[in-house]
Motif scaffolding. Structure first.
Motif, PDB file in Angstrom:
ATOM      1  N   HIS A 159     -17.905  14.499 -26.686  1.00 46.41           N
ATOM      2  CA  HIS A 159     -18.519  14.271 -25.382  1.00 46.41           C
ATOM      3  C   HIS A 159     -17.599  14.670 -24.242  1.00 46.41           C
ATOM      4  O   HIS A 159     -16.390  14.387 -24.271  1.00 46.41           O
ATOM      5  N   ASP A 160     -18.187  15.319 -23.246  1.00 49.37           N
ATOM      6  CA  ASP A 160     -17.525  15.452 -21.952  1.00 49.37           C
ATOM      7  C   ASP A 160     -17.570  14.095 -21.269  1.00 49.37           C
ATOM      8  O   ASP A 160     -18.582  13.388 -21.338  1.00 49.37           O
ATOM      9  N   ILE A 161     -16.493  13.744 -20.586  1.00 54.52           N
ATOM     10  CA  ILE A 161     -16.438  12.493 -19.845  1.00 54.52           C
ATOM     11  C   ILE A 161     -16.226  12.802 -18.370  1.00 54.52           C
ATOM     12  O   ILE A 161     -15.279  13.500 -18.001  1.00 54.52           O
ATOM     13  N   GLY A 162     -17.106  12.257 -17.550  1.00 58.89           N
ATOM     14  CA  GLY A 162     -17.034  12.514 -16.120  1.00 58.89           C
ATOM     15  C   GLY A 162     -16.803  11.241 -15.327  1.00 58.89           C
ATOM     16  O   GLY A 162     -17.066  10.130 -15.799  1.00 58.89           O
ATOM     17  N   TRP A 163     -16.280  11.418 -14.129  1.00 57.45           N
ATOM     18  CA  TRP A 163     -16.175  10.337 -13.147  1.00 57.45           C
ATOM     19  C   TRP A 163     -17.086  10.673 -11.969  1.00 57.45           C
ATOM     20  O   TRP A 163     -17.085  11.801 -11.468  1.00 57.45           O
ATOM     21  N   PHE A 164     -17.832   9.667 -11.539  1.00 62.50           N
ATOM     22  CA  PHE A 164     -18.672   9.751 -10.357  1.00 62.50           C
ATOM     23  C   PHE A 164     -18.303   8.594  -9.443  1.00 62.50           C
ATOM     24  O   PHE A 164     -17.697   7.622  -9.870  1.00 62.50           O
TER      25      PHE A 164
ATOM     26  N   PRO B  16     -13.718  17.583 -24.332  1.00 62.90           N
ATOM     27  CA  PRO B  16     -12.926  17.059 -25.455  1.00 62.90           C
ATOM     28  C   PRO B  16     -11.601  17.799 -25.663  1.00 62.90           C
ATOM     29  O   PRO B  16     -10.630  17.199 -26.132  1.00 62.90           O
ATOM     30  N   GLU B  17     -11.560  19.071 -25.286  1.00 63.01           N
ATOM     31  CA  GLU B  17     -10.343  19.859 -25.459  1.00 63.01           C
ATOM     32  C   GLU B  17      -9.399  19.756 -24.260  1.00 63.01           C
ATOM     33  O   GLU B  17      -8.311  20.329 -24.281  1.00 63.01           O
TER      34      GLU B  17
ATOM     35  N   LYS C  36     -21.502  12.807 -21.645  1.00 63.50           N
ATOM     36  CA  LYS C  36     -22.583  13.678 -22.064  1.00 63.50           C
ATOM     37  C   LYS C  36     -22.085  14.518 -23.226  1.00 63.50           C
ATOM     38  O   LYS C  36     -20.889  14.783 -23.345  1.00 63.50           O
ATOM     39  N   VAL C  37     -23.001  14.909 -24.058  1.00 59.56           N
ATOM     40  CA  VAL C  37     -22.623  15.776 -25.160  1.00 59.56           C
ATOM     41  C   VAL C  37     -21.989  17.044 -24.600  1.00 59.56           C
ATOM     42  O   VAL C  37     -22.469  17.603 -23.602  1.00 59.56           O
ATOM     43  N   LYS C  38     -20.932  17.479 -25.216  1.00 63.29           N
ATOM     44  CA  LYS C  38     -20.180  18.634 -24.722  1.00 63.29           C
ATOM     45  C   LYS C  38     -21.099  19.823 -24.464  1.00 63.29           C
ATOM     46  O   LYS C  38     -21.939  20.176 -25.295  1.00 63.29           O
ATOM     47  N   SER C  39     -20.943  20.399 -23.278  1.00 66.89           N
ATOM     48  CA  SER C  39     -21.716  21.594 -22.936  1.00 66.89           C
ATOM     49  C   SER C  39     -20.933  22.414 -21.935  1.00 66.89           C
ATOM     50  O   SER C  39     -19.921  21.970 -21.398  1.00 66.89           O
TER      51      SER C  39
END
Length: 125
Positions: A32-37, A53-54, A99-102
């Motif tokens: 998963h990508d992890i974001g901050w809002f 993830p990378e 969110k799932v990595k994209s």
């Protein structure tokens, strides 16, 4: 399913620093990508930063102006947001999201499936 819990918010004077943490639990964190809002009172929830993830990163350059750094520890299932030179305009509730990595959609709230409850950051002038 990914569960997210933010911590590290608080009250700080302008020019100060805070480090926010987002601890994840559940499956497939590493996919998963992890974001901050962040969401200021009476305003929309806006994108701040995201990390893949990378370890690839993207920032809302207009908002953070080189002051924030996002990092990730996959083994600890933790994403951090180091915030320096804080300004009163940074006052908001900060949320982490997954969110799932994209390759796209990083700045859109709708792309994120999982959200934490947020942590309050208040910067006094």
């Amino acid at each position: 399913q990914v569960q997210l819990v933010e911590s590290g918010g608080g009250l700080v004077e302008a020019g100060g620093s805070l480090t926010l943490s987002c601890v994840a639990s559940g499956r497939a964190f590493s996919r998963h990508d992890i974001g901050w809002f962040r969401q200021a009172p009476g305003k929309e929830r806006n994108f701040v930063a995201v990390i893949s993830p990378e370890g690839g990163t993207m920032y809302n350059v207009d908002a953070v102006k080189g002051r924030f750094t996002i990092s990730r520890d996959n083994a600890a299932m933790t994403v951090s947001l180091q915030m320096n030179s804080l300004e009163p305009e940074d006052t908001a509730i900060y949320y982490c999201a997954a969110k799932v990595k994209s390759l796209n959609g990083h700045q859109s709230r709708r792309a994120y499936s999982y959200w934490g409850r947020g942590t309050q950051v208040t910067v006094s002038s």
